[in-house]
Design a protein around this motif. Structure first.
Motif, mmCIF file in Angstrom:
data_model
loop_
_atom_site.group_PDB
_atom_site.id
_atom_site.type_symbol
_atom_site.label_atom_id
_atom_site.label_comp_id
_atom_site.label_asym_id
_atom_site.label_seq_id
_atom_site.Cartn_x
_atom_site.Cartn_y
_atom_site.Cartn_z
ATOM 1 N N ARG A 1 0.849 -1.209 0.000
ATOM 2 C CA ARG A 1 0.000 0.000 0.000
ATOM 3 C C ARG A 1 0.869 1.237 0.000
ATOM 4 O O ARG A 1 1.932 1.252 0.598
ATOM 5 C CB ARG A 1 -0.867 0.026 1.248
ATOM 6 C CG ARG A 1 -2.025 -0.904 1.118
ATOM 7 C CD ARG A 1 -3.241 -0.555 1.911
ATOM 8 N NE ARG A 1 -4.244 -1.529 1.507
ATOM 9 C CZ ARG A 1 -4.141 -2.823 1.817
ATOM 10 N NH1 ARG A 1 -3.136 -3.252 2.553
ATOM 11 N NH2 ARG A 1 -5.045 -3.676 1.376
ATOM 12 N N LEU A 2 0.379 2.287 -0.652
ATOM 13 C CA LEU A 2 1.112 3.556 -0.646
ATOM 14 C C LEU A 2 0.850 4.267 0.668
ATOM 15 O O LEU A 2 -0.296 4.417 1.064
ATOM 16 C CB LEU A 2 0.615 4.446 -1.780
ATOM 17 C CG LEU A 2 1.327 4.434 -3.109
ATOM 18 C CD1 LEU A 2 0.847 5.614 -3.932
ATOM 19 C CD2 LEU A 2 2.837 4.486 -2.974
ATOM 20 N N PRO B 1 -0.537 14.679 -2.739
ATOM 21 C CA PRO B 1 -1.920 14.485 -3.200
ATOM 22 C C PRO B 1 -2.079 14.710 -4.701
ATOM 23 O O PRO B 1 -3.051 14.235 -5.299
ATOM 24 C CB PRO B 1 -2.722 15.522 -2.412
ATOM 25 C CG PRO B 1 -1.722 16.507 -1.894
ATOM 26 C CD PRO B 1 -0.404 15.805 -1.799
ATOM 27 N N ILE B 2 -1.114 15.386 -5.323
ATOM 28 C CA ILE B 2 -1.265 15.679 -6.759
ATOM 29 C C ILE B 2 -0.661 14.574 -7.619
ATOM 30 O O ILE B 2 -1.284 14.080 -8.543
ATOM 31 C CB ILE B 2 -0.627 17.045 -7.104
ATOM 32 C CG1 ILE B 2 -1.355 18.152 -6.304
ATOM 33 C CG2 ILE B 2 -0.720 17.321 -8.606
ATOM 34 C CD1 ILE B 2 -0.824 19.544 -6.548
ATOM 35 N N CYS B 3 0.571 14.125 -7.297
ATOM 36 C CA CYS B 3 1.234 13.157 -8.181
ATOM 37 C C CYS B 3 1.367 11.775 -7.545
ATOM 38 O O CYS B 3 1.821 10.833 -8.191
ATOM 39 C CB CYS B 3 2.612 13.670 -8.595
ATOM 40 S SG CYS B 3 3.800 13.683 -7.239
ATOM 41 N N PRO C 1 5.370 9.177 -2.842
ATOM 42 C CA PRO C 1 5.405 9.201 -1.388
ATOM 43 C C PRO C 1 6.301 10.313 -0.834
ATOM 44 O O PRO C 1 7.349 10.613 -1.414
ATOM 45 C CB PRO C 1 6.011 7.836 -1.022
ATOM 46 C CG PRO C 1 5.842 6.996 -2.234
ATOM 47 C CD PRO C 1 5.858 7.916 -3.406
ATOM 48 N N ASN C 2 5.851 10.935 0.242
ATOM 49 C CA ASN C 2 6.719 11.768 1.079
ATOM 50 C C ASN C 2 6.177 11.664 2.498
ATOM 51 O O ASN C 2 4.987 11.424 2.697
ATOM 52 C CB ASN C 2 6.837 13.198 0.533
ATOM 53 C CG ASN C 2 5.554 13.993 0.669
ATOM 54 O OD1 ASN C 2 5.013 14.170 1.761
ATOM 55 N ND2 ASN C 2 5.050 14.480 -0.460
ATOM 56 N N PRO C 3 7.048 11.838 3.513
ATOM 57 C CA PRO C 3 6.675 11.459 4.879
ATOM 58 C C PRO C 3 5.445 12.183 5.416
ATOM 59 O O PRO C 3 4.714 11.637 6.214
ATOM 60 C CB PRO C 3 7.919 11.823 5.703
ATOM 61 C CG PRO C 3 8.983 12.183 4.740
ATOM 62 C CD PRO C 3 8.406 12.321 3.388
ATOM 63 N N ARG C 4 5.206 13.431 4.992
ATOM 64 C CA ARG C 4 4.075 14.163 5.566
ATOM 65 C C ARG C 4 2.856 14.191 4.661
ATOM 66 O O ARG C 4 1.853 14.822 4.996
ATOM 67 C CB ARG C 4 4.486 15.596 5.854
ATOM 68 C CG ARG C 4 5.520 15.677 6.950
ATOM 69 C CD ARG C 4 5.440 17.035 7.612
ATOM 70 N NE ARG C 4 6.604 17.258 8.428
ATOM 71 C CZ ARG C 4 7.181 18.437 8.570
ATOM 72 N NH1 ARG C 4 6.704 19.472 7.923
ATOM 73 N NH2 ARG C 4 8.224 18.580 9.353
ATOM 74 N N GLY C 5 2.967 13.597 3.509
ATOM 75 C CA GLY C 5 1.823 13.605 2.599
ATOM 76 C C GLY C 5 1.497 14.997 2.089
ATOM 77 O O GLY C 5 0.340 15.323 1.841
ATOM 78 N N ARG D 1 -8.275 8.253 1.813
ATOM 79 C CA ARG D 1 -7.774 9.604 1.641
ATOM 80 C C ARG D 1 -8.786 10.653 2.093
ATOM 81 O O ARG D 1 -8.489 11.820 2.155
ATOM 82 C CB ARG D 1 -7.503 9.745 0.144
ATOM 83 C CG ARG D 1 -6.872 10.984 -0.254
ATOM 84 C CD ARG D 1 -6.659 10.869 -1.739
ATOM 85 N NE ARG D 1 -6.577 12.211 -2.263
ATOM 86 C CZ ARG D 1 -5.701 12.577 -3.169
ATOM 87 N NH1 ARG D 1 -4.892 11.693 -3.690
ATOM 88 N NH2 ARG D 1 -5.663 13.796 -3.595
ATOM 89 N N GLY D 2 -10.001 10.215 2.391
ATOM 90 C CA GLY D 2 -11.041 11.160 2.796
ATOM 91 C C GLY D 2 -11.787 11.635 1.570
ATOM 92 O O GLY D 2 -11.381 11.364 0.448
#
Ligand SMILES: [Zn+2]
Ligand SMILES: [Zn+2]
Length: 244
Positions: free
Chosen positions: A50-51, A56-58, A61-65, A121-122
Motif C-alpha cells: 500500500r502507498l 496528493p497531486i502526483c 510518497p513523502n513522509p508528511r503527505g 484519503r477522505g
C-alpha cells in the motif's frame, strides 16, 4: 452480428461469469490458498505494498503527505491522483496477468482497491464523469480489451457515475512507454490523444491501471482541460516509484 448485439451479449456473459465466480470458493490468485469469495487470501491482502503518505497531486510518497516540490514548481494539468499501491511485487504480477493474460476478473479487485484508496484519503470531490485512459485502436485490437476501461466500467457501476465511452481516443500507437527512458516519455505521448466532446464545467476522473511517469495521464488531462473540463483526478491502481 450487429455491434450493439455483440456488446449486449458480451455484457450478459460477463455478468454471468462474475456471478459464477462469486458463487464458487476461490483460490488466492497469488498463493493458491483458499480465499472464500475473494480473489486474494487475507494474508496476501495484508502484504500488498500500500502507498503511505504521498503528494496528493502526483501520488509520489513523502513522509508528511504534502504537495511535493516538483508539483509546486511545475504543477501538472491534473489536480489530484489517487493510487492504491506502489507498483511492486506482487501488484506488478497481478497487473501483468490482468493486462496481458486476459485475467479480467482482476478488474473488480482493481476497482475495489481504488475505492478503498479513495476512502482512506477522505472525501475528494465526486467527479461528474469517468474516463478510461484510451489505448490506440491497434493496441486494443491486439489485446482484445482495454484494462483501464474494464476497471472504469466497474467503478462506474459502483459509484453510479457515467463512463464516457466514445469521443476520446488515442490517435497514435506510440512506441510502448515501457521501452523508453523516463525523460523521453513526455515527448513520446505529445499529441497522442484527441477529445471530440464538450466537457464544459465537468469534473473528470481518469482511470488507469499503472501510473509510471504520469506523462500519458498529464497529456490526456491537458486535452480534457482544453475540452472544458474544470478539474481532473487520476484514479490508478498502482504508482511506479522513480528509480533512486
Ligand atoms: Zn494468498
Ligand atoms: Zn507531487
Amino acid at each position: 452480428m450487429s455491434n450493439f448485439l455483440g456488446l449486449a451479449l458480451d455484457s450478459v456473459r460477463r455478468n454471468a461469469l462474475d456471478a459464477a465466480r462469486r458463487a464458487l470458493p476461490q483460490r488466492c490468485e497469488l498463493c493458491a490458498a483458499p480465499s472464500g469469495a475473494e480473489l486474494l487470501c487475507s494474508a496476501c491482502v495484508r502484504a500488498l505494498p500500500r502507498l503511505g503518505p504521498a503528494c496528493p497531486i502526483c501520488a509520489l510518497p513523502n513522509p508528511r503527505g504534502e504537495i511535493c516540490g516538483r508539483c509546486v514548481t511545475e504543477p501538472p494539468p491534473f489536480d489530484a491522483t489517487v493510487a492504491a499501491f506502489a507498483y511492486a511485487f506482487p501488484v506488478d504480477r497481478l497487473m501483468h496477468a490482468f493486462k496481458y493474460h486476459g485475467r479480467l476478473a482482476l478488474a473488480e479487485w482493481a476497482a475495489g482497491a481504488i475505492l478503498d484508496a479513495r476512502a482512506r484519503r477522505g472525501a475528494t470531490l465526486r467527479p461528474d464523469r469517468l474516463v478510461a485512459l484510451p489505448l490506440s485502436h491497434e493496441r486494443q485490437r491486439e489485446r482484445g480489451y482495454n484494462q483501464a476501461y474494464e476497471i472504469a466500467r466497474v467503478l462506474s457501476r459502483c459509484l453510479r457515475i457515467p463512463l464516457l465511452r466514445h469521443g476520446i481516443r488515442r490517435d497514435r500507437a506510440s512506441p510502448p512507454q515501457t521501452a523508453l527512458p523516463w525523460d523521453q516519455r513526455a515527448k513520446n505521448v505529445r499529441g497522442a490523444f484527441a477529445c471530440e466532446l464538450d466537457l464544459s464545467g465537468m469534473r473528470v476522473a481518469v482511470v488507469d491501471d499503472v501510473m509510471t511517469t504520469g506523462a500519458s495521464l498529464a497529456e490526456l488531462a491537458r486535452v480534457l482541460v482544453a475540452a472544458g473540463a474544470s478539474g481532473i483526478e487520476n484514479w490508478v491502481v498502482a504508482r511506479t516509484l522513480p528509480p533512486r
